[in-house]
Write a protein that holds these residues in place. Sequence first.
Motif, PDB file in Angstrom:
ATOM      1  N   THR A   1      23.106  27.134  68.698  1.00  0.00           N
ATOM      2  CA  THR A   1      22.616  26.527  69.942  1.00  0.00           C
ATOM      3  C   THR A   1      23.464  27.032  71.098  1.00  0.00           C
ATOM      4  N   ALA A   2      22.813  27.568  72.115  1.00  0.00           N
ATOM      5  CA  ALA A   2      23.500  28.012  73.330  1.00  0.00           C
ATOM      6  C   ALA A   2      23.063  27.100  74.470  1.00  0.00           C
ATOM      7  N   LYS A   3      23.999  26.316  75.008  1.00  0.00           N
ATOM      8  CA  LYS A   3      23.685  25.347  76.060  1.00  0.00           C
ATOM      9  C   LYS A   3      24.260  25.818  77.391  1.00  0.00           C
ATOM     10  N   ASN A   4      23.423  25.782  78.407  1.00  0.00           N
ATOM     11  CA  ASN A   4      23.848  26.185  79.748  1.00  0.00           C
ATOM     12  C   ASN A   4      24.735  25.092  80.338  1.00  0.00           C
ATOM     13  N   THR A   5      26.012  25.382  80.515  1.00  0.00           N
ATOM     14  CA  THR A   5      26.962  24.396  81.043  1.00  0.00           C
ATOM     15  C   THR A   5      27.253  24.605  82.526  1.00  0.00           C
ATOM     16  N   SER A   6      26.526  25.540  83.152  1.00  0.00           N
ATOM     17  CA  SER A   6      26.765  25.807  84.569  1.00  0.00           C
ATOM     18  C   SER A   6      25.876  24.908  85.428  1.00  0.00           C
ATOM     19  N   GLY A   7      26.019  25.032  86.724  1.00  0.00           N
ATOM     20  CA  GLY A   7      25.205  24.251  87.646  1.00  0.00           C
ATOM     21  C   GLY A   7      24.007  25.018  88.176  1.00  0.00           C
ATOM     22  N   HIS A   8      23.680  26.161  87.557  1.00  0.00           N
ATOM     23  CA  HIS A   8      22.542  26.959  88.011  1.00  0.00           C
ATOM     24  C   HIS A   8      21.807  27.536  86.800  1.00  0.00           C
ATOM     25  N   SER A   9      20.581  27.965  87.011  1.00  0.00           N
ATOM     26  CA  SER A   9      19.803  28.562  85.928  1.00  0.00           C
ATOM     27  C   SER A   9      20.353  29.940  85.581  1.00  0.00           C
ATOM     28  N   CYS A  10      20.186  30.313  84.311  1.00  0.00           N
ATOM     29  CA  CYS A  10      20.586  31.649  83.891  1.00  0.00           C
ATOM     30  C   CYS A  10      19.629  32.148  82.817  1.00  0.00           C
ATOM     31  N   ARG A  11      19.555  33.450  82.690  1.00  0.00           N
ATOM     32  CA  ARG A  11      18.640  34.087  81.733  1.00  0.00           C
ATOM     33  C   ARG A  11      19.433  34.487  80.488  1.00  0.00           C
TER      34      ARG A  11
ATOM     35  N   ARG B   1      31.015  32.439  80.041  1.00  0.00           N
ATOM     36  CA  ARG B   1      31.680  31.467  80.915  1.00  0.00           C
ATOM     37  C   ARG B   1      30.784  30.274  81.228  1.00  0.00           C
ATOM     38  N   ASN B   2      29.461  30.445  81.160  1.00  0.00           N
ATOM     39  CA  ASN B   2      28.578  29.324  81.508  1.00  0.00           C
ATOM     40  C   ASN B   2      27.658  28.897  80.368  1.00  0.00           C
ATOM     41  N   VAL B   3      27.950  29.341  79.142  1.00  0.00           N
ATOM     42  CA  VAL B   3      27.166  28.937  77.981  1.00  0.00           C
ATOM     43  C   VAL B   3      28.103  28.521  76.848  1.00  0.00           C
TER      44      VAL B   3
ATOM     45  N   TYR C   1      16.074  35.974  67.433  1.00  0.00           N
ATOM     46  CA  TYR C   1      16.279  36.028  68.879  1.00  0.00           C
ATOM     47  C   TYR C   1      16.479  34.613  69.433  1.00  0.00           C
ATOM     48  N   TRP C   2      17.076  34.550  70.621  1.00  0.00           N
ATOM     49  CA  TRP C   2      17.162  33.264  71.323  1.00  0.00           C
ATOM     50  C   TRP C   2      15.756  32.815  71.713  1.00  0.00           C
ATOM     51  N   THR C   3      15.454  31.553  71.487  1.00  0.00           N
ATOM     52  CA  THR C   3      14.177  30.972  71.876  1.00  0.00           C
ATOM     53  C   THR C   3      14.423  29.623  72.562  1.00  0.00           C
ATOM     54  N   PRO C   4      13.524  29.204  73.450  1.00  0.00           N
ATOM     55  CA  PRO C   4      13.735  27.934  74.161  1.00  0.00           C
ATOM     56  C   PRO C   4      13.503  26.705  73.297  1.00  0.00           C
ATOM     57  N   GLU C   5      12.899  26.883  72.114  1.00  0.00           N
ATOM     58  CA  GLU C   5      12.701  25.755  71.203  1.00  0.00           C
ATOM     59  C   GLU C   5      12.949  26.239  69.787  1.00  0.00           C
TER      60      GLU C   5
ATOM     61  N   PRO D   1      20.107  24.258  84.205  1.00  0.00           N
ATOM     62  CA  PRO D   1      21.404  23.621  83.931  1.00  0.00           C
ATOM     63  C   PRO D   1      21.270  22.540  82.863  1.00  0.00           C
ATOM     64  N   GLY D   2      22.096  22.636  81.818  1.00  0.00           N
ATOM     65  CA  GLY D   2      22.072  21.666  80.729  1.00  0.00           C
ATOM     66  C   GLY D   2      21.062  21.951  79.638  1.00  0.00           C
ATOM     67  N   ALA D   3      20.213  22.956  79.813  1.00  0.00           N
ATOM     68  CA  ALA D   3      19.160  23.253  78.834  1.00  0.00           C
ATOM     69  C   ALA D   3      19.706  24.129  77.701  1.00  0.00           C
ATOM     70  N   PRO D   4      19.163  23.966  76.460  1.00  0.00           N
ATOM     71  CA  PRO D   4      19.611  24.762  75.324  1.00  0.00           C
ATOM     72  C   PRO D   4      18.617  25.857  74.940  1.00  0.00           C
ATOM     73  N   ALA D   5      19.110  26.820  74.186  1.00  0.00           N
ATOM     74  CA  ALA D   5      18.275  27.802  73.495  1.00  0.00           C
ATOM     75  C   ALA D   5      18.783  27.882  72.061  1.00  0.00           C
ATOM     76  N   TYR D   6      17.931  28.377  71.161  1.00  0.00           N
ATOM     77  CA  TYR D   6      18.262  28.359  69.736  1.00  0.00           C
ATOM     78  C   TYR D   6      18.047  29.726  69.102  1.00  0.00           C
TER      79      TYR D   6
END
Length: 240
Positions: A128-138, A108-110, A228-232, A171-176
């Motif tokens: 690419t998984a982008k956080n589309t919510s207004g809060h941080s998520c793991r 719901r938020n990615v 695995y998902w990575t921040p870069e 919020p708005g940050a991607p993972a790959y």
Amino acid sequence: MNTARHRSTLLTLAGTALALSLTACQNGSGVKSSSAATPAATVASSSTTSGATVAAGTDGSGAAGSAGTARSTGSAGSTGSTGSPASAGSAGESGRQAAASTPACTARNVRVTAAGQDGPPTTHIVLTAKNTSGHSCRLPGFPHVQFLESHKQDVPAVAKSKPAAPVVLAPGAPAYALVKLSDGGVDEDNEPVSAFSVTLEGDSTVVAVAAPGSEGIAVDPAKALTGYWTPELRNGADDF
């Protein structure tokens, strides 16, 4: 005549006794003078040599004080203690605890998208998984990918691509995640794929992802792998 000699003898004895008495008095005063002068000499000697005594460590109290002072100064002025492995380990543990307390990302938020990574032929794609919510998520683990209806098993994950720290998306940050489709051989048993499904770890919601390119992608189910998902996007670090 005897009387004169007797008196002379008495006078001689009396004089001898007086001389001995005076000698004894003089010797006694000398002893007293010597004992009285001793503290002064001792104090003078101590005051003259006290600095040398402490520096040389011959005085027990002075040596202990010097050693204690040196240790205290070293402890107070040490910079190594703040950068010790134990401190670094504590900081890393605090980061992991903070990440663990962050809520997990859900479908719901990615937003998950796919892009070609090389080609032609295209042997890998990048999710690419982008956080589309207004809060941080793991974002834990790896994407659970199924390319074909005829193959219901998830694409296997490559352990060496697992990041050292949990992935937390602001919020708005991607993972790959890098995904292998095939070895690129013309004789492989490839199948065309225009869309595929992805689920996030801990969330059973199925996300439909469009394959990149106007003609889609060719997948060999026997060769497919996912990272695995990575921040870069770590180019070359997770080759498989």
